[in-house]
Design a protein around this motif. Structure first.
Motif, short mmCIF file in Angstrom:
data_model
loop_
_atom_site.label_atom_id
_atom_site.label_comp_id
_atom_site.label_asym_id
_atom_site.label_seq_id
_atom_site.Cartn_x
_atom_site.Cartn_y
_atom_site.Cartn_z
N VAL A 205 1.03 -1.29 0.01
CA VAL A 205 0.04 -0.01 0.07
C VAL A 205 0.83 1.29 0.09
O VAL A 205 0.76 2.21 -0.89
CB VAL A 205 -0.84 0.05 1.24
N LEU A 206 1.64 1.38 1.06
CA LEU A 206 2.50 2.56 1.19
C LEU A 206 3.53 2.87 -0.07
O LEU A 206 3.90 4.10 -0.37
CB LEU A 206 3.58 2.61 2.36
N ALA A 207 4.11 1.69 -0.66
CA ALA A 207 4.91 2.06 -1.86
C ALA A 207 3.98 2.53 -2.94
O ALA A 207 4.91 2.57 -4.17
CB ALA A 207 5.80 0.43 -2.26
N GLY A 208 2.59 2.57 -3.02
CA GLY A 208 1.83 2.92 -4.21
C GLY A 208 1.61 1.83 -5.11
O GLY A 208 1.25 2.16 -6.20
N ALA A 235 -4.55 4.31 9.07
CA ALA A 235 -5.19 5.74 8.36
C ALA A 235 -4.52 7.14 8.66
O ALA A 235 -4.49 8.19 8.13
CB ALA A 235 -6.59 5.76 8.55
N ALA A 236 -3.83 7.27 9.89
CA ALA A 236 -3.18 8.26 10.37
C ALA A 236 -2.25 8.65 9.58
O ALA A 236 -1.36 9.78 9.53
CB ALA A 236 -2.56 8.12 11.92
N MET A 237 -1.57 7.60 8.80
CA MET A 237 -0.48 7.88 7.76
C MET A 237 -0.89 8.46 6.58
O MET A 237 -0.18 9.10 5.86
CB MET A 237 0.29 6.77 7.54
N ASP A 238 -2.34 8.81 6.40
CA ASP A 238 -2.67 9.36 5.13
C ASP A 238 -2.20 10.99 4.87
O ASP A 238 -1.90 11.32 3.72
CB ASP A 238 -4.26 9.82 5.17
N ARG A 239 -1.89 11.69 5.95
CA ARG A 239 -1.23 12.89 5.89
C ARG A 239 0.19 12.77 5.42
O ARG A 239 0.52 13.86 4.81
CB ARG A 239 -1.22 13.54 7.31
N VAL A 240 0.81 11.87 5.36
CA VAL A 240 2.14 11.84 5.04
C VAL A 240 2.49 10.97 3.87
O VAL A 240 3.56 10.77 3.28
CB VAL A 240 3.16 11.55 6.00
N SER A 241 1.33 10.19 3.43
CA SER A 241 1.61 8.94 2.51
C SER A 241 2.09 9.32 1.19
O SER A 241 2.72 8.58 0.61
CB SER A 241 0.48 7.93 2.58
N GLY A 242 1.21 10.67 0.57
CA GLY A 242 1.33 10.79 -0.66
C GLY A 242 0.79 10.09 -1.70
O GLY A 242 1.12 9.96 -2.95
#
Ligand code: GRE
Ligand code: ZN
Length: 325
Positions: A205-208, A235-242
Protein backbone atom coordinates in the motif's frame (compact mmCIF):
# COMPACT_ATOMS: atom_id res chain seq x y z
CA UNK A 1 -24.88 -24.18 1.00
CA UNK A 2 -21.66 -24.81 -0.95
CA UNK A 3 -18.60 -24.22 1.25
CA UNK A 4 -15.24 -23.38 -0.35
CA UNK A 5 -12.04 -23.14 1.70
CA UNK A 6 -9.54 -20.90 -0.03
CA UNK A 7 -6.43 -21.44 2.17
CA UNK A 8 -5.86 -25.18 2.20
CA UNK A 9 -2.33 -26.47 1.96
CA UNK A 10 -0.40 -29.34 0.43
CA UNK A 11 3.24 -30.42 0.12
CA UNK A 12 5.13 -32.72 -2.22
CA UNK A 13 7.94 -35.07 -1.21
CA UNK A 14 10.15 -33.37 -3.79
CA UNK A 15 9.74 -29.94 -2.20
CA UNK A 16 10.20 -31.33 1.31
CA UNK A 17 13.46 -32.92 0.12
CA UNK A 18 14.57 -29.67 -1.56
CA UNK A 19 14.05 -27.75 1.71
CA UNK A 20 16.10 -30.33 3.60
CA UNK A 21 18.84 -30.34 0.94
CA UNK A 22 19.54 -26.63 1.52
CA UNK A 23 19.32 -26.99 5.31
CA UNK A 24 16.17 -24.90 5.59
CA UNK A 25 15.02 -26.83 8.67
CA UNK A 26 17.91 -25.28 10.61
CA UNK A 27 16.99 -21.75 9.54
CA UNK A 28 13.20 -21.73 9.46
CA UNK A 29 11.31 -23.43 12.30
CA UNK A 30 8.17 -23.65 10.16
CA UNK A 31 9.70 -26.58 8.25
CA UNK A 32 9.45 -28.71 11.38
CA UNK A 33 5.75 -27.90 11.71
CA UNK A 34 5.04 -29.89 8.58
CA UNK A 35 6.27 -33.21 10.04
CA UNK A 36 4.56 -36.38 11.28
CA UNK A 37 0.79 -36.65 10.96
CA UNK A 38 0.60 -33.16 9.44
CA UNK A 39 3.03 -34.22 6.72
CA UNK A 40 0.87 -37.21 5.82
CA UNK A 41 -2.14 -34.93 5.47
CA UNK A 42 -0.20 -32.37 3.40
CA UNK A 43 1.10 -35.01 0.98
CA UNK A 44 -2.28 -36.60 0.31
CA UNK A 45 -4.39 -35.17 -2.52
CA UNK A 46 -6.87 -38.02 -2.69
CA UNK A 47 -9.27 -40.05 -0.55
CA UNK A 48 -7.93 -39.23 2.94
CA UNK A 49 -8.11 -35.52 2.27
CA UNK A 50 -11.58 -35.83 0.76
CA UNK A 51 -12.75 -37.74 3.84
CA UNK A 52 -11.50 -34.98 6.17
CA UNK A 53 -13.16 -32.37 3.95
CA UNK A 54 -16.42 -34.31 4.21
CA UNK A 55 -16.07 -34.43 7.96
CA UNK A 56 -15.45 -30.68 8.17
CA UNK A 57 -18.36 -29.98 5.83
CA UNK A 58 -16.05 -28.45 3.23
CA UNK A 59 -17.14 -29.00 -0.37
CA UNK A 60 -14.10 -27.50 -2.11
CA UNK A 61 -10.48 -26.89 -1.15
CA UNK A 62 -8.49 -24.27 -3.05
CA UNK A 63 -5.05 -25.86 -2.77
CA UNK A 64 -1.80 -23.99 -2.13
CA UNK A 65 1.70 -25.18 -1.30
CA UNK A 66 2.59 -24.69 2.35
CA UNK A 67 5.03 -22.09 3.70
CA UNK A 68 7.85 -21.23 2.93
CA UNK A 69 7.04 -22.44 -0.59
CA UNK A 70 9.92 -22.01 -3.05
CA UNK A 71 11.08 -18.64 -1.73
CA UNK A 72 14.51 -19.88 -0.66
CA UNK A 73 15.22 -22.32 -3.48
CA UNK A 74 16.79 -20.05 -6.12
CA UNK A 75 17.05 -21.00 -9.83
CA UNK A 76 16.17 -24.66 -9.17
CA UNK A 77 12.70 -23.44 -8.26
CA UNK A 78 11.82 -22.73 -11.90
CA UNK A 79 11.53 -26.40 -12.92
CA UNK A 80 10.31 -27.40 -9.47
CA UNK A 81 7.40 -24.95 -9.76
CA UNK A 82 6.40 -26.36 -13.15
CA UNK A 83 6.44 -29.94 -11.88
CA UNK A 84 4.50 -28.97 -8.75
CA UNK A 85 1.85 -27.10 -10.73
CA UNK A 86 1.49 -29.95 -13.23
CA UNK A 87 1.03 -32.44 -10.39
CA UNK A 88 -1.52 -30.16 -8.74
CA UNK A 89 -3.39 -29.72 -12.01
CA UNK A 90 -3.60 -33.52 -12.30
CA UNK A 91 -5.07 -33.76 -8.78
CA UNK A 92 -7.66 -31.08 -9.64
CA UNK A 93 -8.48 -32.93 -12.88
CA UNK A 94 -9.15 -36.11 -10.87
CA UNK A 95 -11.56 -34.26 -8.54
CA UNK A 96 -12.70 -31.17 -10.42
CA UNK A 97 -15.68 -30.50 -8.16
CA UNK A 98 -13.64 -30.81 -4.95
CA UNK A 99 -10.33 -29.08 -5.70
CA UNK A 100 -9.19 -25.78 -7.20
CA UNK A 101 -5.59 -24.54 -7.30
CA UNK A 102 -3.32 -21.60 -6.55
CA UNK A 103 -0.03 -21.51 -8.44
CA UNK A 104 3.35 -22.21 -6.86
CA UNK A 105 5.84 -19.70 -8.30
CA UNK A 106 9.65 -19.51 -8.54
CA UNK A 107 9.48 -16.07 -6.89
CA UNK A 108 13.25 -15.64 -6.68
CA UNK A 109 13.27 -15.45 -10.51
CA UNK A 110 10.41 -12.97 -11.00
CA UNK A 111 10.30 -12.98 -14.83
CA UNK A 112 9.99 -16.77 -14.80
CA UNK A 113 7.44 -16.55 -11.98
CA UNK A 114 5.25 -14.23 -14.07
CA UNK A 115 5.40 -16.64 -17.04
CA UNK A 116 4.53 -19.58 -14.80
CA UNK A 117 1.60 -17.68 -13.28
CA UNK A 118 0.29 -16.97 -16.76
CA UNK A 119 0.67 -20.64 -17.76
CA UNK A 120 -1.08 -21.80 -14.59
CA UNK A 121 -4.05 -19.46 -15.01
CA UNK A 122 -4.44 -19.58 -18.80
CA UNK A 123 -3.51 -23.21 -19.50
CA UNK A 124 -4.09 -25.10 -16.25
CA UNK A 125 -7.16 -23.19 -15.04
CA UNK A 126 -5.67 -22.14 -11.70
CA UNK A 127 -7.49 -19.37 -9.82
CA UNK A 128 -4.55 -17.27 -8.59
CA UNK A 129 -1.36 -17.69 -6.62
CA UNK A 130 0.02 -17.68 -3.10
CA UNK A 131 3.17 -15.81 -2.07
CA UNK A 132 4.92 -15.87 1.30
CA UNK A 133 6.07 -12.27 1.41
CA UNK A 134 9.75 -11.40 1.25
CA UNK A 135 12.32 -13.25 -0.84
CA UNK A 136 15.71 -13.14 0.86
CA UNK A 137 16.09 -9.54 2.01
CA UNK A 138 13.72 -8.11 -0.60
CA UNK A 139 10.11 -7.29 0.25
CA UNK A 140 7.23 -7.77 -2.15
CA UNK A 141 7.10 -4.05 -2.95
CA UNK A 142 10.66 -4.27 -4.35
CA UNK A 143 10.61 -3.33 -8.06
CA UNK A 144 12.09 -6.75 -8.84
CA UNK A 145 8.70 -8.37 -8.13
CA UNK A 146 6.57 -6.02 -10.21
CA UNK A 147 6.43 -8.49 -13.17
CA UNK A 148 4.59 -10.96 -10.90
CA UNK A 149 2.21 -8.30 -9.56
CA UNK A 150 1.51 -6.87 -13.04
CA UNK A 151 0.86 -10.35 -14.37
CA UNK A 152 -1.57 -11.13 -11.52
CA UNK A 153 -3.40 -7.87 -12.14
CA UNK A 154 -3.70 -8.39 -15.88
CA UNK A 155 -4.91 -11.99 -15.46
CA UNK A 156 -7.42 -10.95 -12.78
CA UNK A 157 -5.71 -13.52 -10.52
CA UNK A 158 -5.70 -12.82 -6.77
CA UNK A 159 -2.59 -13.21 -4.61
CA UNK A 160 -2.99 -14.92 -1.24
CA UNK A 161 -0.30 -13.21 0.83
CA UNK A 162 0.67 -15.86 3.38
CA UNK A 163 2.78 -15.53 6.52
CA UNK A 164 6.38 -16.65 6.61
CA UNK A 165 9.01 -16.63 9.31
CA UNK A 166 10.63 -13.21 9.85
CA UNK A 167 14.27 -12.81 8.75
CA UNK A 168 17.04 -13.94 11.10
CA UNK A 169 17.95 -10.40 12.21
CA UNK A 170 14.35 -9.67 13.20
CA UNK A 171 14.05 -12.98 15.02
CA UNK A 172 17.27 -12.28 16.86
CA UNK A 173 16.23 -8.74 17.83
CA UNK A 174 12.60 -9.38 18.76
CA UNK A 175 11.82 -13.07 19.18
CA UNK A 176 14.78 -14.55 21.03
CA UNK A 177 16.07 -15.07 24.53
CA UNK A 178 13.02 -16.54 26.23
CA UNK A 179 13.74 -20.19 25.49
CA UNK A 180 14.32 -22.11 22.27
CA UNK A 181 10.90 -23.70 21.96
CA UNK A 182 8.95 -20.59 22.95
CA UNK A 183 11.19 -18.36 20.79
CA UNK A 184 10.37 -20.47 17.70
CA UNK A 185 6.63 -20.37 18.43
CA UNK A 186 6.72 -16.63 19.16
CA UNK A 187 8.52 -15.90 15.87
CA UNK A 188 6.03 -17.99 13.86
CA UNK A 189 2.43 -18.93 14.64
CA UNK A 190 2.40 -17.13 18.00
CA UNK A 191 2.96 -13.68 16.51
CA UNK A 192 5.92 -13.20 14.14
CA UNK A 193 4.30 -14.74 11.07
CA UNK A 194 1.29 -12.49 11.36
CA UNK A 195 3.21 -9.25 11.66
CA UNK A 196 5.34 -10.35 8.76
CA UNK A 197 2.39 -10.94 6.41
CA UNK A 198 0.53 -7.83 7.57
CA UNK A 199 3.60 -5.65 7.09
CA UNK A 200 4.15 -7.03 3.58
CA UNK A 201 0.64 -5.91 2.63
CA UNK A 202 1.00 -2.47 4.22
CA UNK A 203 4.34 -2.05 2.41
CA UNK A 204 2.54 -2.69 -0.90
CA UNK A 205 0.00 0.00 0.00
CA UNK A 206 2.58 2.56 1.14
CA UNK A 207 4.85 1.91 -1.87
CA UNK A 208 1.98 2.97 -4.17
CA UNK A 209 1.52 -0.50 -5.68
CA UNK A 210 -2.26 -0.14 -5.77
CA UNK A 211 -2.03 3.32 -7.35
CA UNK A 212 0.01 1.78 -10.19
CA UNK A 213 -2.08 -1.42 -10.26
CA UNK A 214 -5.59 -0.49 -9.15
CA UNK A 215 -6.97 -3.87 -10.20
CA UNK A 216 -4.55 -5.97 -8.15
CA UNK A 217 -6.36 -8.05 -5.51
CA UNK A 218 -4.59 -9.38 -2.42
CA UNK A 219 -5.96 -11.77 0.20
CA UNK A 220 -4.73 -11.76 3.80
CA UNK A 221 -5.41 -14.70 6.12
CA UNK A 222 -6.12 -14.78 9.86
CA UNK A 223 -8.77 -12.06 9.46
CA UNK A 224 -6.24 -9.57 8.13
CA UNK A 225 -2.91 -10.54 9.78
CA UNK A 226 -3.14 -8.02 12.63
CA UNK A 227 -3.04 -4.94 10.40
CA UNK A 228 -6.80 -4.63 10.02
CA UNK A 229 -7.20 -4.34 13.76
CA UNK A 230 -5.08 -1.18 13.52
CA UNK A 231 -6.87 0.38 10.55
CA UNK A 232 -7.41 3.66 12.41
CA UNK A 233 -3.71 4.05 13.19
CA UNK A 234 -2.79 3.15 9.63
CA UNK A 235 -5.17 5.85 8.40
CA UNK A 236 -3.20 8.41 10.42
CA UNK A 237 -0.47 7.96 7.79
CA UNK A 238 -2.74 9.49 5.12
CA UNK A 239 -1.31 12.94 5.96
CA UNK A 240 2.19 11.86 4.97
CA UNK A 241 1.67 8.95 2.55
CA UNK A 242 1.54 10.86 -0.75
CA UNK A 243 -0.82 8.17 -2.07
CA UNK A 244 -3.70 8.84 -4.48
CA UNK A 245 -6.24 7.53 -1.98
CA UNK A 246 -6.77 7.35 1.77
CA UNK A 247 -5.39 4.04 3.09
CA UNK A 248 -8.93 2.92 4.02
CA UNK A 249 -9.81 2.98 0.30
CA UNK A 250 -7.18 0.35 -0.57
CA UNK A 251 -8.52 -1.83 2.25
CA UNK A 252 -11.96 -1.79 0.60
CA UNK A 253 -10.77 -1.92 -3.01
CA UNK A 254 -7.70 -4.20 -3.13
CA UNK A 255 -7.93 -6.42 -0.03
CA UNK A 256 -9.89 -9.58 0.75
CA UNK A 257 -9.73 -11.32 4.09
CA UNK A 258 -9.95 -15.00 4.98
CA UNK A 259 -10.49 -16.88 8.23
CA UNK A 260 -7.57 -19.36 8.11
CA UNK A 261 -9.41 -21.65 10.52
CA UNK A 262 -9.86 -18.93 13.16
CA UNK A 263 -13.56 -19.46 13.74
CA UNK A 264 -14.21 -16.35 15.81
CA UNK A 265 -17.33 -14.23 15.07
CA UNK A 266 -15.88 -11.05 16.58
CA UNK A 267 -12.89 -11.17 14.26
CA UNK A 268 -15.23 -11.67 11.32
CA UNK A 269 -17.29 -8.68 12.42
CA UNK A 270 -14.21 -6.46 12.66
CA UNK A 271 -12.92 -7.58 9.25
CA UNK A 272 -16.34 -7.01 7.64
CA UNK A 273 -16.46 -3.48 9.07
CA UNK A 274 -13.16 -2.64 7.36
CA UNK A 275 -13.11 -4.49 4.01
CA UNK A 276 -16.87 -5.10 3.62
CA UNK A 277 -18.77 -8.38 4.06
CA UNK A 278 -18.52 -8.90 0.29
CA UNK A 279 -14.72 -9.35 0.68
CA UNK A 280 -14.76 -12.10 3.32
CA UNK A 281 -13.57 -15.55 2.22
CA UNK A 282 -13.90 -18.86 4.06
CA UNK A 283 -10.87 -21.09 4.81
CA UNK A 284 -9.80 -23.75 7.30
CA UNK A 285 -6.00 -23.57 6.86
CA UNK A 286 -5.92 -27.35 6.38
CA UNK A 287 -4.26 -29.34 7.86
CA UNK A 288 -2.94 -27.08 10.61
CA UNK A 289 -6.21 -25.96 12.12
CA UNK A 290 -8.04 -29.20 11.38
CA UNK A 291 -10.19 -30.25 14.34
CA UNK A 292 -12.46 -33.27 14.23
CA UNK A 293 -16.19 -32.69 14.58
CA UNK A 294 -17.31 -30.57 11.64
CA UNK A 295 -16.50 -27.17 13.12
CA UNK A 296 -15.98 -25.49 9.72
CA UNK A 297 -19.60 -25.97 8.72
CA UNK A 298 -20.76 -25.08 12.24
CA UNK A 299 -18.85 -21.78 12.13
CA UNK A 300 -20.53 -20.86 8.86
CA UNK A 301 -23.90 -21.44 10.49
CA UNK A 302 -23.15 -19.46 13.65
CA UNK A 303 -20.90 -16.70 12.26
CA UNK A 304 -23.51 -13.97 12.65
CA UNK A 305 -23.85 -12.96 8.96
CA UNK A 306 -27.30 -12.75 7.40
CA UNK A 307 -28.19 -15.25 4.67
CA UNK A 308 -26.95 -13.34 1.58
CA UNK A 309 -23.67 -12.34 3.28
CA UNK A 310 -23.21 -15.92 4.50
CA UNK A 311 -23.57 -17.24 0.95
CA UNK A 312 -20.95 -14.72 -0.14
CA UNK A 313 -18.58 -15.76 2.63
CA UNK A 314 -19.13 -19.48 1.94
CA UNK A 315 -18.61 -19.37 -1.84
CA UNK A 316 -20.03 -16.36 -3.69
CA UNK A 317 -17.27 -13.87 -2.90
CA UNK A 318 -14.57 -16.29 -4.04
CA UNK A 319 -16.50 -17.09 -7.21
CA UNK A 320 -16.88 -13.37 -7.94
CA UNK A 321 -13.20 -12.68 -7.24
CA UNK A 322 -12.08 -15.47 -9.56
CA UNK A 323 -14.70 -15.05 -12.28
CA UNK A 324 -16.50 -18.36 -11.67
CA UNK A 325 -20.19 -18.88 -12.26
C1 GRE B 1 -0.17 -22.02 8.24
O1 GRE B 1 0.08 -22.32 7.07
O2 GRE B 1 -0.92 -21.08 8.51
C2 GRE B 1 0.43 -22.83 9.36
C3 GRE B 1 1.56 -23.63 9.13
C4 GRE B 1 2.11 -24.37 10.17
C5 GRE B 1 1.54 -24.34 11.44
C6 GRE B 1 0.42 -23.54 11.68
C7 GRE B 1 -0.14 -22.78 10.66
O3 GRE B 1 2.13 -23.65 7.90
O4 GRE B 1 -1.21 -21.99 10.88
ZN1 ZN C 1 -1.76 -21.22 5.91
Amino acid sequence: MKLIGIEEHFLTTEIGAAWHAIGLDAVDPSVAFHAGKIEGRLLDLADDRLALMDEAGLDVQVLSLTTPMLHDLGPASVDLARRTNDALAAAVARHPTRFQALATLPVAIPEEAALELERCVRTLGFKGTMLCGRVGDRHLDDAAFSPILHCAESLGAPILLHPRTPPAAVREAYYSGIGPVVDAAFATFGLGWHYDAGIQFIRLVLAGTFDRMPGLQVILGHWGELVLFYAERLAAMDRVSGLDQPIATYLRRNLWVTASGMFLPHYLERAAAIVGADRLLFSTDFPYQYRPGGDARRFLETCGLDEPARAGFAHGNWERLTGQG
